[in-house]
Design a protein around this motif. Structure first.
Motif, PDB file in Angstrom:
ATOM      1  N   ALA A 282       0.587  -1.506   0.143  1.00 20.47           N
ATOM      2  CA  ALA A 282       0.170  -0.236   0.042  1.00 20.47           C
ATOM      3  C   ALA A 282       1.018   1.216   0.335  1.00 20.47           C
ATOM      4  CB  ALA A 282      -1.489  -0.270   1.188  1.00 20.47           C
ATOM      5  N   VAL A 286       0.742   4.360  -3.069  1.00 19.04           N
ATOM      6  CA  VAL A 286       0.331   5.344  -3.084  1.00 19.04           C
ATOM      7  C   VAL A 286       1.388   6.336  -3.076  1.00 19.04           C
ATOM      8  CG1 VAL A 286       0.886   5.928  -0.464  1.00 19.04           C
ATOM      9  CG2 VAL A 286      -1.163   7.007  -1.158  1.00 19.04           C
ATOM     10  N   THR A 287       2.772   6.296  -3.167  1.00 20.62           N
ATOM     11  CA  THR A 287       4.089   6.957  -3.408  1.00 20.62           C
ATOM     12  C   THR A 287       3.517   6.752  -4.434  1.00 20.62           C
ATOM     13  OG1 THR A 287       5.234   5.159  -2.814  1.00 20.62           O
ATOM     14  CG2 THR A 287       4.420   6.597  -0.501  1.00 20.62           C
ATOM     15  N   ASP A 363      -2.336   9.105 -11.961  1.00 23.34           N
ATOM     16  CA  ASP A 363      -1.682   9.304 -10.833  1.00 23.34           C
ATOM     17  C   ASP A 363      -2.585   8.863  -9.903  1.00 23.34           C
ATOM     18  OD1 ASP A 363       0.896  11.141 -11.515  1.00 23.34           O
ATOM     19  OD2 ASP A 363      -0.294  12.914 -10.839  1.00 23.34           O
ATOM     20  N   ARG A 364      -4.047   8.657  -9.969  1.00 23.18           N
ATOM     21  CA  ARG A 364      -5.035   7.727  -9.611  1.00 23.18           C
ATOM     22  C   ARG A 364      -4.879   6.319  -9.445  1.00 23.18           C
ATOM     23  NH1 ARG A 364      -9.626  12.491 -11.220  1.00 23.18           N
ATOM     24  NH2 ARG A 364      -9.000  13.834 -10.496  1.00 23.18           N
ATOM     25  N   GLY A 366      -1.844   4.557  -8.617  1.00 30.00           N
ATOM     26  CA  GLY A 366      -1.683   4.251  -7.347  1.00 30.00           C
ATOM     27  C   GLY A 366      -2.353   4.288  -6.138  1.00 30.00           C
ATOM     28  N   GLN A 367      -2.898   5.467  -6.599  1.00 33.39           N
ATOM     29  CA  GLN A 367      -4.053   5.963  -5.033  1.00 33.39           C
ATOM     30  C   GLN A 367      -5.072   5.115  -5.133  1.00 33.39           C
ATOM     31  OE1 GLN A 367      -5.471  10.133  -6.218  1.00 33.39           O
ATOM     32  NE2 GLN A 367      -2.346  10.897  -5.777  1.00 33.39           N
ATOM     33  N   ALA A 370      -2.810   1.743  -3.914  1.00 33.09           N
ATOM     34  CA  ALA A 370      -2.993   1.301  -2.206  1.00 33.09           C
ATOM     35  C   ALA A 370      -4.254   1.413  -1.275  1.00 33.09           C
ATOM     36  CB  ALA A 370      -2.709   3.141  -1.793  1.00 33.09           C
ATOM     37  N   ALA A 371      -5.896   2.349  -2.255  1.00 33.72           N
ATOM     38  CA  ALA A 371      -6.467   1.866  -1.230  1.00 33.72           C
ATOM     39  C   ALA A 371      -7.342   0.242  -1.347  1.00 33.72           C
ATOM     40  CB  ALA A 371      -8.072   3.249  -1.534  1.00 33.72           C
TER      41      ALA A 371
END
Length: 406
Positions: A282, A286-287, A363-364, A366-367, A370-371
């Motif tokens: 995660a 996220v990074t 970019d989203r 990865g976000q 991570a979620a």
């Protein structure tokens, strides 16, 4: 034959079969342009070659695991490798997209039967305190395919013809089938009274949590990994060779992550290792918007991604196998099914994120990934807290190879 006598030479043998199947699973993405051009089909239509394989694997893994659960493992492994070989021969001989899709379904059936059976055999042949490492060696074959088999298969297709890749895989499958038939001892799991008894552990809430955990973190990882070329574009400037180097870094560290996960599971138990690896995954995802901007940071990010992603697998398989060794093939098949369902679902959701995410869609990835990994962390925690009133197994039910006196 004792566990110690069987384990050392046999487990690497099982890993070679896993290497062949891992290569077959992921190499198709690299040969799709050649396949589309040769079969006069659109790239989008040819993409179903990968999708059908993953979906077939996801659907058939638990079904075949349940149907063959009472059979001796060596026979199951030889059967699975034979089907895998025939499927690749049919793939190499395909002259149309429909024929290739049918061949990939057959190949996926063999693959879906092999990985759980190989993991169960490795666990049965290993001493209990080394079970995590034995499973990790088999899974290491899958990891090795990402940095060795897939690039070589892709190069072979480009230099010769895409059918050459499938011929190579057919040859490797045939060699593995002969080697398993001659080199693996009989491995019989303790037989449950019937199909209903073998299916009973699948209703255990711990199994449901484990499967959901795998589905969540695999979907989250493949949200970005499916579109890794776009994700790493700032670091690679669109150069394919640089991207290949970064994927090589990922693959090398993925093998290391598998081995670390196996050894850590034997030392500290599966739950702490699973929680740490999913939490690490995660953090990596996220990074991604930060690490993908330069080549140096991208290398660090891909290395961390490889370790954390593959360190999840040995503890997951160990947890499932420990719930009910008599139903080990079925439970490990459910985990394999969740893995391939996550691969398919991650690619699908990732496509929607890119389509509707605008300029920040990459970019989203990865976000969102991570979620989903965080969701997997929650289900893993829930599964660790669950206890059943009547355990499915005890020490006496631990699987042993045929002829093992202890």
């Amino acid at each position: 034959m004792t566990r110690t006598q069987a384990r050392l030479p046999v487990t690497p043998l099982l890993a070679v079969g896993a290497f062949a199947i891992g290569t077959d699973t992921f190499v198709v993405a690299g040969v799709l342009p050649e396949v589309a051009r040769d079969l006069e089909a659109s790239l989008a239509d040819t993409g179903w070659v990968s999708t059908v394989f993953a979906l077939t694997y996801a659907v058939l893994a638990p079904v075949l695991g349940a149907l063959t659960g009472r059979l001796e493992r060596r026979s199951v492994l030889v059967l699975s490798l034979t089907v895998f070989t025939v499927g690749n021969v049919a793939s190499a001989l395909s002259t149309g997209l429909a024929a290739l899709l049918a061949a990939r379904i057959l190949t996926a059936a063999g693959a879906a039967l092999y990985i759980p059976a190989a993991s169960a055999s490795a666990a049965a042949l290993a001493a209990p305190e080394r079970r995590g490492r034995a499973m990790a060696v088999v899974l290491g074959g899958l990891s090795a395919a990402t940095f060795a088999g897939v690039p070589f298969g892709t190069w072979l297709a480009a230099d010769l013809h895409w059918s050459a890749t499938f011929w190579l895989l057919a040859g490797l499958g045939a060699v593995c089938a002969v080697a398993v038939a001659g080199g693996l001892p009989e491995v019989r799991l303790p037989a449950a009274p019937g199909l209903a008894a073998r299916l009973a552990p699948a209703r255990d809430p711990r199994v449901l949590c484990a499967v959901l955990t795998t589905l969540a973190f695999m979907t989250g990882g493949y949200l970005a990994l499916t579109y890794i070329g776009a994700v790493l574009a700032p670091a690679t400037d669109g150069d394919g060779t640089t991207l290949a180097v970064l994927l090589l870094v990922f693959g090398v560290f993925a093998v290391g992550g598998t081995m670390i996960g196996g050894r850590a599971t034997d030392r500290w138990g599966p739950t702490p290792v699973l929680l740490a690896s999913v939490a690490g995954l995660a953090a990596v995802l996220v990074t991604l918007p930060l690490t993908r901007d330069s080549l140096a940071t991208a290398m660090v990010g891909m290395a961390a991604w490889g370790v954390t992603a593959m360190a999840t697998q040995p503890p997951q398989q160990h947890r499932l196998f420990a719930i009910a060794p008599t139903s080990g093939p079925l439970l490990l098949s459910l985990n394999s099914s969740a893995t391939f369902a996550g691969i398919s679902l991650g690619g699908f959701i990732g496509g929607r994120v890119l389509e509707h995410g605008g300029a920040h869609g990459v970019d989203r990835l990865g976000q969102f990934g991570a979620a989903l990994a965080a969701v997997g962390l929650l289900t893993a925690l829930l599964g660790a807290r669950l206890r059943t009133a009547e355990p499915h197994t005890d020490a006496a039910s631990a699987p042993v190879p045929a002829g093992d006196p202890g």
